[in-house]
Design a protein around this motif. Sequence first.
Motif, PDB file in Angstrom:
ATOM      1  N   LEU A  57     -59.091 -40.740  38.499  1.00 58.23           N
ATOM      2  CA  LEU A  57     -58.969 -41.773  39.525  1.00 58.23           C
ATOM      3  C   LEU A  57     -60.323 -42.043  40.185  1.00 58.23           C
ATOM      4  N   THR A  62     -57.520 -44.345  34.526  1.00 60.14           N
ATOM      5  CA  THR A  62     -56.103 -44.378  34.860  1.00 60.14           C
ATOM      6  C   THR A  62     -55.303 -43.537  33.874  1.00 60.14           C
ATOM      7  N   ILE A  66     -51.065 -42.015  37.349  1.00 62.54           N
ATOM      8  CA  ILE A  66     -51.860 -42.777  38.317  1.00 62.54           C
ATOM      9  C   ILE A  66     -51.301 -44.185  38.466  1.00 62.54           C
ATOM     10  N   GLU A  67     -50.984 -44.819  37.351  1.00 60.47           N
ATOM     11  CA  GLU A  67     -50.428 -46.183  37.404  1.00 60.47           C
ATOM     12  C   GLU A  67     -49.138 -46.223  38.212  1.00 60.47           C
TER      13      GLU A  67
END
Length: 146
Positions: A57, A62, A66-67
């Motif tokens: 991050l 990504t 994280i998304e």
Amino acid sequence: MSYYIHPYTLYSRGALNAVSQRREFHGVLIMVDGGVGCLHPWPEFGDPPIKDQLDLLRDGGTSKVIERALRMAAVDGAARRAGVSLFAGLEIPPCHYSWDQNQPVSRRCAASWQRGGGRSRPRAGTTWGRCCAGWTALPPRLGMPG
């Protein structure tokens, strides 16, 4: 992108499933544009650990985890700005289970029910349909596939 994080650790009294024996689960709450998401990887299911997720991050990369955390923060932020609750009119599901995010909710719930919900058993009197109803109602509200 500007964001704030707050690390946390969840502790369990015992193993949560047959795959994991650990009892400490590390994650971070991430605040972006007034919304909060939860970045909580599960290495047992193939996610890189939290340190690797945070490094990724920080470096502008990504991952699925994280998304999802950023999507949740965006949805949460929009709801807060609009003054609405994402949970209005929903019943808290009477059961829960750790599962693979890449499977449809109905398939995950059915598989969980057939296994008896793993170590998290449904409450007495709960039917398969009632258990799944709470889970199937939530993903569309969060912009996730059902």
